[in-house]
Write a protein that holds these residues in place. Structure first.
Motif, PDB file in Angstrom:
ATOM      1  N   MET A   1     -12.868  -5.869  -1.497  1.00 36.66           N
ATOM      2  CA  MET A   1     -12.251  -5.559  -0.209  1.00 36.66           C
ATOM      3  C   MET A   1     -11.777  -4.106  -0.185  1.00 36.66           C
ATOM      4  SD  MET A   1     -12.585  -8.380   1.457  1.00 36.66           S
ATOM      5  CE  MET A   1     -11.496  -8.209   2.876  1.00 36.66           C
ATOM      6  N   ALA A   2     -11.865  -3.486   1.004  1.00 33.55           N
ATOM      7  CA  ALA A   2     -11.554  -2.072   1.146  1.00 33.55           C
ATOM      8  C   ALA A   2     -10.459  -1.844   2.173  1.00 33.55           C
ATOM      9  CB  ALA A   2     -12.811  -1.298   1.562  1.00 33.55           C
ATOM     10  N   ALA A   3      -9.700  -0.754   1.965  1.00 34.83           N
ATOM     11  CA  ALA A   3      -8.639  -0.361   2.898  1.00 34.83           C
ATOM     12  C   ALA A   3      -8.511   1.156   2.860  1.00 34.83           C
ATOM     13  CB  ALA A   3      -7.317  -1.018   2.525  1.00 34.83           C
ATOM     14  N   SER A   4      -8.273   1.749   4.020  1.00 36.83           N
ATOM     15  CA  SER A   4      -8.173   3.211   4.075  1.00 36.83           C
ATOM     16  C   SER A   4      -6.756   3.707   4.321  1.00 36.83           C
ATOM     17  CB  SER A   4      -9.105   3.766   5.165  1.00 36.83           C
ATOM     18  OG  SER A   4      -8.666   3.370   6.452  1.00 36.83           O
ATOM     19  N   THR A   5      -5.835   2.813   4.711  1.00 37.94           N
ATOM     20  CA  THR A   5      -4.454   3.208   4.965  1.00 37.94           C
ATOM     21  C   THR A   5      -3.515   2.298   4.174  1.00 37.94           C
ATOM     22  OG1 THR A   5      -4.112   1.714   6.853  1.00 37.94           O
ATOM     23  CG2 THR A   5      -5.107   3.878   7.309  1.00 37.94           C
ATOM     24  N   THR A   6      -2.280   2.763   4.023  1.00 38.50           N
ATOM     25  CA  THR A   6      -1.290   1.948   3.310  1.00 38.50           C
ATOM     26  C   THR A   6      -1.068   0.622   4.026  1.00 38.50           C
ATOM     27  OG1 THR A   6      -0.170   3.930   2.475  1.00 38.50           O
ATOM     28  CG2 THR A   6       1.096   1.881   2.500  1.00 38.50           C
ATOM     29  N   GLU A   7      -1.047   0.644   5.351  1.00 41.57           N
ATOM     30  CA  GLU A   7      -0.825  -0.579   6.124  1.00 41.57           C
ATOM     31  C   GLU A   7      -1.910  -1.617   5.840  1.00 41.57           C
ATOM     32  OE1 GLU A   7      -0.874   0.048  10.307  1.00 41.57           O
ATOM     33  OE2 GLU A   7      -0.573  -2.069  10.807  1.00 41.57           O
ATOM     34  N   THR A   8      -3.163  -1.183   5.864  1.00 42.71           N
ATOM     35  CA  THR A   8      -4.236  -2.149   5.624  1.00 42.71           C
ATOM     36  C   THR A   8      -4.337  -2.521   4.149  1.00 42.71           C
ATOM     37  OG1 THR A   8      -5.854  -0.314   5.514  1.00 42.71           O
ATOM     38  CG2 THR A   8      -5.568  -1.424   7.632  1.00 42.71           C
ATOM     39  N   ALA A   9      -3.941  -1.601   3.263  1.00 40.91           N
ATOM     40  CA  ALA A   9      -3.950  -1.923   1.835  1.00 40.91           C
ATOM     41  C   ALA A   9      -2.971  -3.045   1.524  1.00 40.91           C
ATOM     42  CB  ALA A   9      -3.618  -0.683   1.006  1.00 40.91           C
ATOM     43  N   ILE A  10      -1.803  -3.020   2.174  1.00 40.30           N
ATOM     44  CA  ILE A  10      -0.803  -4.063   1.948  1.00 40.30           C
ATOM     45  C   ILE A  10      -1.340  -5.435   2.362  1.00 40.30           C
ATOM     46  CG2 ILE A  10       1.458  -4.880   2.741  1.00 40.30           C
ATOM     47  CD1 ILE A  10       2.343  -1.938   2.801  1.00 40.30           C
ATOM     48  N   GLN A  11      -2.214  -5.461   3.360  1.00 40.36           N
ATOM     49  CA  GLN A  11      -2.805  -6.736   3.786  1.00 40.36           C
ATOM     50  C   GLN A  11      -3.648  -7.373   2.676  1.00 40.36           C
ATOM     51  OE1 GLN A  11      -5.017  -5.596   7.264  1.00 40.36           O
ATOM     52  NE2 GLN A  11      -3.250  -5.781   8.633  1.00 40.36           N
ATOM     53  N   LEU A  12      -4.123  -6.546   1.772  1.00 40.21           N
ATOM     54  CA  LEU A  12      -4.963  -7.076   0.696  1.00 40.21           C
ATOM     55  C   LEU A  12      -4.157  -7.777  -0.397  1.00 40.21           C
ATOM     56  CD1 LEU A  12      -7.630  -4.249   0.233  1.00 40.21           C
ATOM     57  CD2 LEU A  12      -7.728  -6.304   1.655  1.00 40.21           C
ATOM     58  N   LEU A  13      -2.843  -7.575  -0.393  1.00 41.38           N
ATOM     59  CA  LEU A  13      -1.997  -8.276  -1.375  1.00 41.38           C
ATOM     60  C   LEU A  13      -2.158  -9.790  -1.249  1.00 41.38           C
ATOM     61  CD1 LEU A  13       1.328  -6.221  -1.228  1.00 41.38           C
ATOM     62  CD2 LEU A  13      -0.012  -6.666  -3.298  1.00 41.38           C
ATOM     63  N   GLU A  14      -1.935 -10.284  -0.044  1.00 44.35           N
ATOM     64  CA  GLU A  14      -2.026 -11.725   0.189  1.00 44.35           C
ATOM     65  C   GLU A  14      -3.448 -12.228  -0.027  1.00 44.35           C
ATOM     66  OE1 GLU A  14      -0.907 -15.048   3.643  1.00 44.35           O
ATOM     67  OE2 GLU A  14      -0.786 -12.888   4.077  1.00 44.35           O
ATOM     68  N   ILE A  15      -4.411 -11.444   0.411  1.00 47.92           N
ATOM     69  CA  ILE A  15      -5.806 -11.861   0.250  1.00 47.92           C
ATOM     70  C   ILE A  15      -6.179 -11.966  -1.212  1.00 47.92           C
ATOM     71  CG2 ILE A  15      -8.190 -11.093   0.573  1.00 47.92           C
ATOM     72  CD1 ILE A  15      -7.399 -10.072   3.307  1.00 47.92           C
ATOM     73  N   GLY A  16      -5.801 -10.963  -1.996  1.00 51.55           N
ATOM     74  CA  GLY A  16      -6.124 -10.994  -3.419  1.00 51.55           C
ATOM     75  C   GLY A  16      -5.511 -12.192  -4.123  1.00 51.55           C
ATOM     76  N   ARG A  17      -4.260 -12.477  -3.821  1.00 52.69           N
ATOM     77  CA  ARG A  17      -3.599 -13.636  -4.443  1.00 52.69           C
ATOM     78  C   ARG A  17      -4.297 -14.933  -4.042  1.00 52.69           C
ATOM     79  NH1 ARG A  17       1.946 -11.100  -2.442  1.00 52.69           N
ATOM     80  NH2 ARG A  17       2.441  -9.712  -4.202  1.00 52.69           N
ATOM     81  N   ALA A  18      -4.676 -15.034  -2.768  1.00 55.00           N
ATOM     82  CA  ALA A  18      -5.323 -16.259  -2.291  1.00 55.00           C
ATOM     83  C   ALA A  18      -6.693 -16.441  -2.934  1.00 55.00           C
ATOM     84  CB  ALA A  18      -5.451 -16.218  -0.771  1.00 55.00           C
ATOM     85  N   VAL A  19      -7.432 -15.360  -3.076  1.00 53.95           N
ATOM     86  CA  VAL A  19      -8.765 -15.452  -3.683  1.00 53.95           C
ATOM     87  C   VAL A  19      -8.657 -15.884  -5.142  1.00 53.95           C
ATOM     88  CG1 VAL A  19     -10.778 -14.118  -4.417  1.00 53.95           C
ATOM     89  CG2 VAL A  19      -9.839 -13.791  -2.115  1.00 53.95           C
TER      90      VAL A  19
END
Length: 320
Positions: free
Chosen positions: A252-270
């Motif tokens: 998963m990719a993110a270009s801003t801090t805001e969208t990067a933080i969204q990957l926290l929950e996704i990574g844990r869930a995966v």
């Protein structure tokens, strides 16, 4: 556009040595074109023109490699190989106009190519941009063109847009131009059975997906099977797709801090999914600009550019 003569094409190709020195495997690695493919071109169309050793093995020159790269990129754009061969040998089509720029006497440095491509795109000149990219692809390996030319140029365009020095329309034009190139290459190289299945997408609010698409292109060129999901992938749908396809790795990719933080929950869930749970990796400009973000993230930071991601994927999946 002025007609490209056969003499101009010949002048272009003479920039490259015709000394036979590369075996078939080396050419396939340099161009990303399977050996069976360019041998078929040779048998049917007489292009490229390798020489033979005393033992009957083919040896290719730098000129042959430039020819194969050019044909590769024309077919990635949608031409059939016969149409691409016709363009190369006839030299009457405007899409070969880049040969005129290729024969100028200035050195083909990355900085010069970057400034020319940048200028073409902010001028909304797709034809000139095609010429410059075609020139770069003929001279350099595909991965180098994207890492050393396209990626820095797009970063510069993004920065100029943020500072108000170029318009939104110019930024969108440039983005869509590069997207078409990457999509064409992805469709050309994508396979249905590879070394492993990698799922690639962007954070739920992430609209900028060129970096993720570039990673997808690099991975399919290295033999990985890729499911590309694009921008703004909702978490619920992502998890359902993972259950359905059971990939080896989710990237998963993110270009801003805001969208990067969204990957926290996704990574844990995966990573919490029942076996066989995929590995989870992430990357993007947000993590390059703010490395401290990786301290909080589950999974593996895959690297600062597409080539580092390719290497990281191989390391992660080699043990699975």
């Amino acid at each position: 556009m002025e007609k490209v003569t056969g003499m101009a094409q010949q002048h272009f190709l003479t920039q490259f040595s015709d000394k036979p020195r590369y075996n078939t495997k080396a050419v396939a690695q340099e161009t990303g074109v399977p050996a069976d493919t360019f041998r078929a071109w040779e048998r049917r169309y007489g292009v490229p023109r390798p020489q033979r050793t005393e033992g009957g093995h083919r040896l290719y020159s730098e000129r042959d490699i430039a020819t194969i790269r050019w044909l590769r990129d024309r077919t990635a754009e949608g031409l059939t190989i016969s149409q691409a061969i016709a363009l190369m040998t006839d030299g009457t089509e405007s899409s070969l106009g880049w040969l005129n720029t290729a024969v100028d006497t200035e050195p083909h440095t990355w900085d010069r190519l970057n400034s020319r491509l940048y200028a073409a795109l902010i001028d909304f000149d797709a034809t000139r941009a095609e010429q410059i990219l075609g020139e770069a692809f003929a001279i350099y390996p595909l991965e180098d063109v994207f890492l050393k030319l396209v990626q820095p140029m797009m970063i510069e365009i993004g920065e100029q847009w943020h500072s108000g020095k170029i318009s939104v329309t110019a930024e969108h034009f440039a983005t869509q131009f590069i997207r078409r190139k990457l999509s064409g290459l992805f469709n050309t190289y994508n396979i249905t059975d590879g070394r492993g299945l990698v799922m690639i997408g962007c954070a739920p609010s992430e609209q900028h997906d060129l970096g993720a698409l570039m990673i997808a292109v690099f991975l399919v060129r290295h033999g990985w099977q890729v499911v590309y999901l694009g921008s703004e992938v909702p978490m619920r749908d992502l998890l359902e797709t993972i259950r359905q396809l059971q990939p080896d790795l989710v990237c998963m990719a993110a270009s801003t801090t805001e969208t990067a933080i969204q990957l926290l929950e996704i990574g844990r869930a995966v990573l919490a999914m029942p076996a066989p749970a995929p590995a989870f990796g992430y990357g993007g400009r947000a993590f390059n600009m703010n490395p401290q973000l990786t301290n909080r993230m589950p999974g593996t930071f895959l690297g600062r550019d597409a080539q580092e991601v390719v290497d990281a994927v191989a390391d992660i999946l080699s043990g699975r």
